[in-house]
Design a protein around this motif. Structure first.
Motif, PDB file in Angstrom:
ATOM      1  N   PRO A  39      77.548  10.865  97.271  1.00 25.99           N
ATOM      2  CA  PRO A  39      76.298  10.165  97.557  1.00 25.99           C
ATOM      3  C   PRO A  39      76.377   8.715  97.105  1.00 25.99           C
ATOM      4  O   PRO A  39      77.322   8.322  96.418  1.00 25.99           O
ATOM      5  CB  PRO A  39      75.281  10.939  96.716  1.00 25.99           C
ATOM      6  N   ASP A  40      75.381   7.928  97.499  1.00 25.51           N
ATOM      7  CA  ASP A  40      75.332   6.542  97.054  1.00 25.51           C
ATOM      8  C   ASP A  40      74.630   6.427  95.711  1.00 25.51           C
ATOM      9  O   ASP A  40      74.914   5.544  94.918  1.00 25.51           O
ATOM     10  CB  ASP A  40      74.584   5.700  98.093  1.00 25.51           C
ATOM     11  N   ILE A  41      73.662   7.329  95.495  1.00 27.10           N
ATOM     12  CA  ILE A  41      72.896   7.271  94.252  1.00 27.10           C
ATOM     13  C   ILE A  41      72.830   8.676  93.643  1.00 27.10           C
ATOM     14  O   ILE A  41      72.657   9.653  94.372  1.00 27.10           O
ATOM     15  CB  ILE A  41      71.451   6.780  94.499  1.00 27.10           C
ATOM     16  N   ILE A  42      72.974   8.755  92.332  1.00 25.91           N
ATOM     17  CA  ILE A  42      72.658   9.999  91.629  1.00 25.91           C
ATOM     18  C   ILE A  42      71.482   9.696  90.701  1.00 25.91           C
ATOM     19  O   ILE A  42      71.495   8.700  89.968  1.00 25.91           O
ATOM     20  CB  ILE A  42      73.858  10.519  90.809  1.00 25.91           C
ATOM     21  N   ILE A  43      70.448  10.537  90.787  1.00 22.46           N
ATOM     22  CA  ILE A  43      69.329  10.425  89.862  1.00 22.46           C
ATOM     23  C   ILE A  43      69.491  11.544  88.843  1.00 22.46           C
ATOM     24  O   ILE A  43      69.487  12.718  89.205  1.00 22.46           O
ATOM     25  CB  ILE A  43      67.980  10.548  90.586  1.00 22.46           C
TER      26      ILE A  43
END
Lengths: 302, 247, 281
Positions: C171-175
């Protein structure tokens, strides 16, 4: 004291809840409003309220004396004079239904005040003490549960003799085990909670822990269960009445009314239809009310 | 004050019992703050549960004020020892008002002048009488923990068992509670036995710390030794290094 | 490059006591970095993370002037498009892995299923790749862990497995919402190291939600401090010790310290103005 200052402004999000008028009465009114917001539980509340009004103000609401016979007007169909028609002795069916609500409520009330405390006591004790107390109590409830409740009630009434009080005892005997099971399950989860441990550390006796700590927490689910139970109680009472083992004539009991009306059912449908509708409506209302109360009281839905 | 000698405890399981405490030896003096630090499952809370009477069937000898614990009933124990729990919400009965919560220990003991005692305990923990008619859910986490502490000190015990009293709280509230515990310790001459996973919190409050790992005490160190890094066991070094890396 | 732009995000919940404004006018830009959102309970930090992926309960109202993820406007996405973004482009790691893993499937099966869906490969290849993933998150005995069920593994192990699963779709972002709070201190560091290594290797941006300022000071690049639903301070992590906002400073100081022990810890006096005052850089 400096500490107190700090505490008072330490949590902004709780400000709203800090209202001291947030008392028991306010809480009750709020819960009641919440209960009425759901149309289904609201209709349950209305029907149960109507039942209560009928029972209390029966002499004012009834158009005739429920026991007065009028052999000139036997089996009259519904009309302006007799809204729900008359029965085989010319008694007014509407008035009998209205007075019958007293009998129904009387049975519900007695059964509930027997079943609630007995179930609570047996359940919390076996959950709290465990061991052989639990084994003995739970085997007894198993035995009661393994009989079909109507058969068991029939057996008890047959042994005690027909009559309203005996019907109440028989119904109570068949309906306490599920309540005890529920109370036991609740107690098992509460037994090791920190506040119970804290009470034990303060030297509280088992009796005190059961009455002051555990019973209080079992009450919500118990109330829900008992309300749902009332529907079953009505049906069992009607069934016993129908079989001639409950309320005795000439007492206007809905199940007994259906039973006697059965012989004339084909020509005079109103003898069976109106008491049947009353039984259905009231037991449905208690179920709906129970559902609403569960949504309200069950901590898991909060 | 508290002396624990070769304490062992087996948790009875469905198939075989599991040893969760093995040969624990601790001796705590009067007025001392003693800490137990370790990770989850290290057995630190189990020691408190043995003391509080929740675990039965342990082996070894525990004595409180020279009196064997095995021969003291829970009721007698309540005069000398009270406990503060980790979760301030679960420790207070949700349907009791603060007044009822604080009144209960006094009613059990049949003490008189209840209202004065309740007000004094509330004042000791920095609350006032406006809290009395409230329910626990109307209080913040820090206020609940204050009530729990008030309940623990209301019977004037000598020993307070603290089971992670601040780990469920925000750091700013943790500071308030730690300050409160410090000042109560001084004013009431209490003996603390505190359990925590946070070496920083333990070292703040306690003069001596026992480091626990898988049911055993690996090392007992003083606060000064901790600060100077004067520790022997490898596991203590890991905990200490981690705590220091966060400052 | 800006990966995610949030402008004036507002979240309101409907509760029994009326509307609750949980997040007020939160704005930030996420570049290729490790951004921390820090605050105490009730500050709205988790709500921000959930609002980006629309994971809030249905009674929640989310409004924003802008919610731009790369070229996609998240505000204009329908439910289906959001679902495509969730997991594929933005992943979320929760506090307790036990609730995020399927309890009736072995850990390995779950990873290889995710792999075979994503890369369109055969079962055997997926298993190989899954074992490789487990090795990558520093699990010493991947074969053994592969065949275990989620309840059989420890919390630290579970969080490693979660990390492995979340990076599979790259993914581009991990929260990450408090990914290490439930873990023992000695395990926390390992998990954070693994997370750092993987996201740097795969060029993933991280939003790290935590209550622990001292943790993010070491671990993240930039810190947003939230109080009462608002961002009160945005600061580079290595400058945290000279934070300007009294709340940030209070949080830093109220932690007990081993080296500099104080008899009484400083207690924060909260100012009503913090809830209204505009934050200035």
């Amino acid at each position: 004291m400096k500490n107190a200052e700090v505490v008072r402004n330490s949590d902004y999000s709780l400000k709203a809840r800090h209202n001291p008028e947030y008392t028991r009465v306010a809480l009750f009114v709020k819960s009641f409003k919440k209960l009425c917001r759901n149309p289904l539980s609201a209709s349950g509340v209305i029907i149960v309220a109507l039942l209560l009004i009928c029972a209390i103000a029966a002499p004012l609401i009834a158009t005739h004396n429920p026991l007065e016979q009028d052999l000139a007007r036997v089996l009259a169909s519904p009309s302006l004079a007799h809204w729900f028609g008359t029965d085989e002795y010319g008694r007014d069916v509407f008035s009998r239904l209205v007075y019958g609500s007293r009998v129904t409520l009387y049975i519900i009330f007695l059964v509930t005040i027997i079943v609630g405390p007995v179930g609570l006591l047996v359940g919390t004790m076996s959950g709290y003490f465990g061991g052989w107390v639990d084994s003995v109590f739970m085997r007894i409830t198993d035995i009661f549960i393994s009989f079909p409740s109507l058969v068991l009630a029939l057996a008890f009434v047959a042994a005690l003799g027909p009559g309203l009080e005996h019907a109440v005892i028989a119904i109570a005997i068949t309906s306490w085990p599920p309540v005890a099971r529920l109370a036991r399950a609740e107690t098992l989860t509460l037994r090791n909670s920190d506040y119970v441990v804290a009470a034990q550390l303060q030297g509280a006796s088992a009796c005190r822990v059961l009455f002051h700590y555990i019973s209080l927490m079992c009450l919500p689910s118990l109330i829900v269960r008992l309300t749902m139970n009332m529907a079953t109680v009505i049906l069992t009472a009607a069934a016993l009445g129908f079989l001639g083992l409950g309320a005795q004539p000439p007492l206007p009991e809905w199940g007994a009314m259906i039973s006697t009306g059965r012989s004339y059912m084909l020509e005079s449908w109103w003898l069976v239809a109106f008491p049947g509708a009353a039984i259905m409506l009231v037991s449905l209302a208690f179920n709906l009310l129970g559902d609403g109360l569960r949504d309200l009281l069950d901590p898991r839905t909060e | 004050m508290i002396s624990i000698q070769s304490l062992s405890f087996d948790m009875p399981g469905s198939t075989k019992s599991k040893r969760i405490l093995n040969d624990i030896n601790i001796s705590i003096g009067k007025g001392e703050c003693f800490g137990l630090v370790g990770e989850s499952g290290s057995g630190k809370t189990s020691i408190l549960k043995c003391l509080a009477g929740q675990f039965q069937g342990w082996e070894g000898a525990i004595a409180i004020q020279g009196k064997s614990l095995a021969e003291t009933s829970l009721k007698e124990r309540s005069n000398t020892m009270q406990m503060v729990f980790q979760d301030p919400y679960g420790a207070l009965h949700p349907r009791h008002t603060i007044r009822k919560i604080l009144n209960e220990p006094l009613a059990i003991k049949g003490l008189s002048d209840k209202s004065e005692r309740i007000l004094k305990a509330l004042k000791d923990v920095g609350l006032d009488e406006t809290f009395l008619p409230r329910y626990p859910h109307q209080l913040s986490g820090g206020q609940r923990q204050r009530v729990a502490i008030a309940r623990a000190i209301i019977l004037d015990p000598d020993i307070i068992l603290l089971d992670e009293p601040t780990s469920a709280l925000d750091v700013s509230v943790q500071a308030e509670i730690l300050n409160l515990l410090t000042s109560l310790h001084r004013r009431h001459q209490l003996t603390y036995l505190m359990v925590s996973h946070d070496l920083g919190v333990i070292a703040h409050l306690c003069e001596r710390v026992a480091v626990m790992k898988s049911g055993e005490i690996v090392e007992v160190v003083s606060r000064d030794d901790l600060v100077e890094g004067n520790v022997a066991h490898a596991y203590t070094k890991v905990l200490l290094q981690h705590a220091l890396s966060r400052e | 490059m800006d990966v995610l732009t949030v402008e004036k995000l507002n979240v309101t919940f409907r509760t029994d006591e009326g509307l609750k404004h949980a997040v007020r006018d939160v704005s930030f830009t996420l570049r290729n970095e490790k951004l921390a959102i820090v605050g105490e309970s009730g500050s709205g930090k988790s709500t921000v993370g959930k609002a980006i992926l629309r994971l809030n309960p249905p009674s929640t109202r989310v409004t924003a002037e802008k919610l731009q993820f790369g070229k996609t406007n998240l505000l204009a996405c329908n439910e289906k498009e959001i679902r495509a973004i969730r997991g594929q482009h933005i992943s979320m790691i929760m506090q307790d892995p036990k609730f995020s893993l399927n309890p009736v499937m072995t850990v390995g099966e779950q990873i290889s299923e995710a792999l075979s869906v994503h890369r369109n490969i055969s079962r055997r290849e997926a298993k190989e790749a899954a074992l490789e993933m487990l090795k990558e998150v520093s699990i010493a005995d991947p074969e053994h862990v592969y065949s275990q069920y989620p309840h059989e593994i420890s919390g630290g192990m579970g969080q490693r497995v979660m990390i492995a699963m979340m990076v599979i779709p790259e993914p581009d972002i991990i929260i990450a919402d408090e990914p290490t709070s439930a873990l023992d201190v000695s395990v926390q560091q390992d998990v954070l190291n693994i997370l750092t290594r993987l996201i740097e290797k795969k060029n993933i941006s991280l939003i790290f939600i935590s209550h622990d300022l001292n943790l993010v000071k070491k671990f993240c690049d930039r810190v947003l401090v939230m109080y009462g639903g608002r961002v009160v301070e945005s600061i580079k992590a290595n400058e945290l010790s000279n934070a300007s906002h009294p709340y940030t400073r209070g949080l830093m100081e109220s932690l007990p310290s081993l080296k500099h022990r104080r008899e009484t810890l400083p207690v924060m006096t909260r100012d009503q103005n913090w809830l209204t005052q505009e934050y200035t850089t």
